[in-house]
Design an enzyme around this catalytic site. Structure first.
Site, PDB file in Angstrom:
ATOM      1  N   ARG A 217      86.251  72.208  12.630  1.00 51.45           N
ATOM      2  CA  ARG A 217      85.971  72.130  14.101  1.00 51.45           C
ATOM      3  C   ARG A 217      86.166  73.287  14.925  1.00 51.45           C
ATOM      4  NH1 ARG A 217      89.721  67.143  12.405  1.00 51.45           N
ATOM      5  NH2 ARG A 217      88.138  65.561  11.900  1.00 51.45           N
ATOM      6  N   ASP A 255      78.107  57.391  15.968  1.00 49.19           N
ATOM      7  CA  ASP A 255      78.907  57.020  14.673  1.00 49.19           C
ATOM      8  C   ASP A 255      78.458  55.387  14.807  1.00 49.19           C
ATOM      9  OD1 ASP A 255      81.477  57.805  13.176  1.00 49.19           O
ATOM     10  OD2 ASP A 255      81.334  55.612  13.236  1.00 49.19           O
ATOM     11  N   SER A 256      78.658  54.701  13.691  1.00 49.94           N
ATOM     12  CA  SER A 256      78.307  53.404  13.717  1.00 49.94           C
ATOM     13  C   SER A 256      79.594  52.407  13.994  1.00 49.94           C
ATOM     14  CB  SER A 256      78.047  52.676  12.129  1.00 49.94           C
ATOM     15  OG  SER A 256      79.075  53.367  11.318  1.00 49.94           O
ATOM     16  N   ALA A 284      73.335  56.390  11.549  1.00 45.10           N
ATOM     17  CA  ALA A 284      72.924  57.739  11.864  1.00 45.10           C
ATOM     18  C   ALA A 284      71.373  58.012  11.522  1.00 45.10           C
ATOM     19  CB  ALA A 284      73.964  58.742  11.131  1.00 45.10           C
ATOM     20  N   ASP A 304      78.337  65.037   9.040  1.00 45.76           N
ATOM     21  CA  ASP A 304      79.429  64.858   8.426  1.00 45.76           C
ATOM     22  C   ASP A 304      79.412  63.568   7.634  1.00 45.76           C
ATOM     23  OD1 ASP A 304      81.968  65.135   7.133  1.00 45.76           O
ATOM     24  OD2 ASP A 304      83.151  64.930   8.900  1.00 45.76           O
ATOM     25  N   CYS A 344      82.021  65.309   1.455  1.00 40.16           N
ATOM     26  CA  CYS A 344      83.315  65.313   0.952  1.00 40.16           C
ATOM     27  C   CYS A 344      83.293  64.336  -0.165  1.00 40.16           C
ATOM     28  CB  CYS A 344      84.193  64.325   2.209  1.00 40.16           C
ATOM     29  SG  CYS A 344      83.583  62.593   2.536  1.00 40.16           S
TER      30      CYS A 344
HETATM   31  N1  SAH Z   1      83.229  63.895  11.603  1.00 36.65           N
HETATM   32  C1  SAH Z   1      84.282  63.037  11.605  1.00 36.65           C
HETATM   33  C2  SAH Z   1      84.799  62.189  10.214  1.00 36.65           C
HETATM   34  C3  SAH Z   1      83.518  61.366   9.632  1.00 36.65           C
HETATM   35  S1  SAH Z   1      84.252  60.262   8.763  1.00 36.65           S
HETATM   36  C4  SAH Z   1      85.519  63.775  11.993  1.00 36.65           C
HETATM   37  O1  SAH Z   1      85.285  64.888  12.471  1.00 36.65           O
HETATM   38  O2  SAH Z   1      86.431  63.158  12.193  1.00 36.65           O
HETATM   39  C5  SAH Z   1      82.465  59.370   8.454  1.00 36.65           C
HETATM   40  C6  SAH Z   1      82.138  58.442   9.694  1.00 36.65           C
HETATM   41  O3  SAH Z   1      80.971  57.855   9.499  1.00 36.65           O
HETATM   42  C7  SAH Z   1      83.069  57.417  10.271  1.00 36.65           C
HETATM   43  O4  SAH Z   1      83.577  57.410  11.424  1.00 36.65           O
HETATM   44  C8  SAH Z   1      81.983  56.116  10.007  1.00 36.65           C
HETATM   45  O5  SAH Z   1      82.457  55.265  10.864  1.00 36.65           O
HETATM   46  C9  SAH Z   1      80.734  56.629  10.065  1.00 36.65           C
HETATM   47  N2  SAH Z   1      79.812  56.095   9.558  1.00 36.65           N
HETATM   48  C10 SAH Z   1      79.535  55.354   8.246  1.00 36.65           C
HETATM   49  N3  SAH Z   1      78.468  54.888   7.965  1.00 36.65           N
HETATM   50  C11 SAH Z   1      77.652  55.186   8.995  1.00 36.65           C
HETATM   51  C12 SAH Z   1      76.333  55.192   9.227  1.00 36.65           C
HETATM   52  N4  SAH Z   1      75.341  54.362   8.562  1.00 36.65           N
HETATM   53  N5  SAH Z   1      75.871  55.809  10.508  1.00 36.65           N
HETATM   54  C13 SAH Z   1      76.792  56.304  11.517  1.00 36.65           C
HETATM   55  N6  SAH Z   1      78.066  56.373  11.285  1.00 36.65           N
HETATM   56  C14 SAH Z   1      78.452  55.823   9.910  1.00 36.65           C
END
Ligand code: SAH
Length: 400
Positions: A217, A255-256, A284, A304, A344
């Protein structure tokens, strides 16, 4: 003491310092240890390799806690390990810091406490017991944590996958001190308030927040000036706020989870960054396809996604998914713009992830050039003999 004898040909990694003893490495178990009991691990000649707690149902029946034959796995040892972990953060990493009081306090194998993950949110700790051995010793560990940090509450957080394998029952909530309405903490000066996992009406993911992206970040903040930024899988907006404070022209978080976006929006208000931030709820992949259809382009895209490979077995599928996501993301990067692509998934090695990004870029008829590799910060330490422990891979690439 019960003893786990290794098969010939399976000794080297454990001898070098890999903390995991896999089921297929075990020739036989001598004695009849119960789940969570300490066991010795020995090579086929009977030499002592280490000692850990026994998880009979796991694919990793032993995680080594000590390699000193004289060292008992007793309360004093666990307590010492907790104090060492706290001292590393405080004296070496300077955590907590005035602008960062949310960070990882105990990172399992990296802190000599396999099966234990603890995150600090100010004076509130959020703990996951991932093995039956650690769960059985929760009381000792909590006592040491409170003593070492002065924590006012320790909350237990579930990890359903591990608990099923290990046969652990978890009721999410306080195991020390009162329940809190929100985990309130700051990271690099940003403040978040996130209801803890298991809170009535819904709470945060994981232990509450993802501290492992702190340095990435910061890197994004340094690159954001004047750019149009897209933050995919934003959760509570860690990258979004960083980019906005770094001077991005405009940031769109996707985000979802509405819960996550609401928290992100509140944090943006607190930071005075709402003017240039936008929050979009959706899948996404779908959102990316729509944006591509509309001809949108960004100067910096952060990708991410959640863990896509749960283990080595679904690596093939995961590769395909990462490739597709990187293909879509590359199409959204303006020529010469930047992509920060993250994985991750512990099962996906760093070199392999680079190849997947290259394939995704190729599918998009683009070319990715690696500028910088980033990953988990030093409050997520890893034994040198345990490369998989570096589960978080972040690639900063320029996309032509
Ligand atoms: N980038 C974030 C961490 C991401 S964790 C940070 O810096 O803190 C992964 C994220 O993906 C979660 O918030 C989850 O709600 C979201 N997620 C899971 N499946 C998804 C999808 N199909 N479309 C969009 N977001 C999704």
């Amino acid at each position: 003491m019960a003893t786990v004898h290794l098969r010939p040909g399976h000794v080297q990694p454990v001898w070098t310092g890999h903390p995991w003893v896999f089921a297929q490495a075990i020739a036989r178990v001598e004695g009849s240890p119960s789940a969570g009991d300490p066991v010795d691990v020995r090579d086929p000649r009977g030499n002592f390799l280490g000692r850990g707690y026994y998880s009979p149902e796991s694919a990793i029946p032993v995680r080594i806690v000590t390699r000193e034959e004289r060292e008992e796995l007793d309360d004093a040892l666990l307590s010492q390990r907790v104090h060492n972990a706290v001292a590393l953060r405080r004296d070496v990493l300077r955590l907590p810091a005035p602008d960062t009081d949310g960070y990882r306090l105990i990172h399992a194998e990296g802190d000599g406490l396999p099966g234990l993950v603890v995150d600090a949110y100010g004076s509130v700790l959020s703990a996951q017991f991932l093995t039956i051995g650690m769960k059985r010793r929760a009381e000792t560990l909590v006592r040491a944590l409170v003593q070492a940090t002065g924590a006012t509450s320790v909350l237990e957080v579930a990890s359903p996958k591990h608990q099923k394998i290990e046969g652990i029952e978890v009721i999410e909530g306080p195991i020390y001190g009162p329940m809190v309405e929100s985990l309130s903490f700051c990271e690099r000066g940003f403040r978040w308030q996130i209801p803890p996992p298991g809170a009535p009406g819904g709470g945060g993911q994981k232990t509450g927040y993802y501290f492992d992206q702190r340095e990435t970040r910061a890197a994004v903040e340094g690159l954001a000036e004047g750019r149009r930024v897209l933050d995919l899988y934003s959760y509570v907006g860690g990258f979004t706020l960083a980019a906005a404070r770094g001077g991005a022209r405009e940031v769109t978080a996707v985000d979802s989870s509405q819960f996550a976006l609401d928290r992100a929006h509140t944090a943006a208000i607190d930071a005075g960054l709402t003017e240039r931030t936008k929050f979009v709820r959706g899948d996404a992949r779908k959102v990316m396809s729509e944006l591509i259809g509309q001809g949108e382009l960004y100067d910096l895209v952060v990708l991410d996604p959640p863990k896509l490979a749960m283990g080595a077995r679904d690596l093939d599928d995961a590769r395909g998914m990462y490739r597709k996501l990187n293909d879509l993301a590359c199409k959204l990067v303006a020529p010469g713009g930047l992509l920060v692509s993250c994985s991750c998934s512990q099962a996906m090695a760093g070199g392999e992830f680079l190849r997947v990004i290259a394939s995704g870029a190729r599918d998009a008829r683009r070319e990715a050039t690696v500028l910088r590799l980033l990953g988990q910060p030093p409050d997520h330490p890893v034994p040198a003999a345990f490369p998989e422990g570096r589960y978080l891979k972040c690639v900063l690439a320029s996309i032509r």
